[in-house]
Write an enzyme that holds these catalytic residues in place. Structure first.
Site: not given
Length: 168
Positions: A128, A148
């Site tokens: 991430d 995401d």
């Protein structure tokens, strides 16, 4: 006969665009993840978007916000199952006429699922790299990636289409 051929050609073009959309999302995300892994040190934060965003490297071994990080096999299995369900759903969806918003949403979700599932199997974690800078520290600590965002946007489009869209 000609109208049927044109409709079939349009369907094929839309399917190809759908595949390209998912591939584009997954490819961009995986490229950014590779760059992040190679160029961002652990703990380093870079301000982006005129200070409203943060670019950093976070390894997420679980699901959203590291849930189930102590059960990596379960997380991999769930990711693979979700990916399979999305492929199956898209296959069924393409047999239906219309439903363009649902098809776009599913393509985005597929691209996001491919990007994150690839990470889980290849690296053992998801990279991430984006966060929003807010006054709320807990919100600023949430880090996500392009996959995401695609999963989230795709889910919204698909649900919106199911609730409010026309079948055409």
């Amino acid at each position: 006969m000609r109208a049927g051929n044109r409709a079939n050609q349009r369907r094929i073009i839309m399917e190809i665009l759908s595949i390209l959309t998912g591939a584009f999302v997954a490819g961009c995300d995986l490229g950014i993840k590779k760059y992040t892994e190679e160029n961002v040190r652990d703990g380093e934060e870079r301000r982006i978007w005129k200070g409203k965003g943060i670019y950093r490297k976070v390894h997420n071994k679980g699901l959203m916000m590291n849930h189930l990080d102590c059960r990596p096999k379960l997380v991999k299995g769930m990711s693979a199952a979700a990916l399979g369900i999305l492929f199956f759903w898209e296959h069924l969806l393409w047999k239906e006429p219309g439903r363009k918003l649902a098809k776009l949403g599913t393509s985005l979700m597929l691209g996001g699922a491919v990007g994150n599932t690839y990470d889980r199997f290849k690296r053992g974690y998801v990279v991430d790299y984006l966060s929003l800078k807010t006054k709320n520290r807990k919100l600023s600590d949430i880090t996500f990636n392009l996959s995401d965002l695609a999963l989230f946007a795709g889910a919204i489009l698909t649900v919106w289409s199911s609730l409010f869209g026309k079948k055409r």
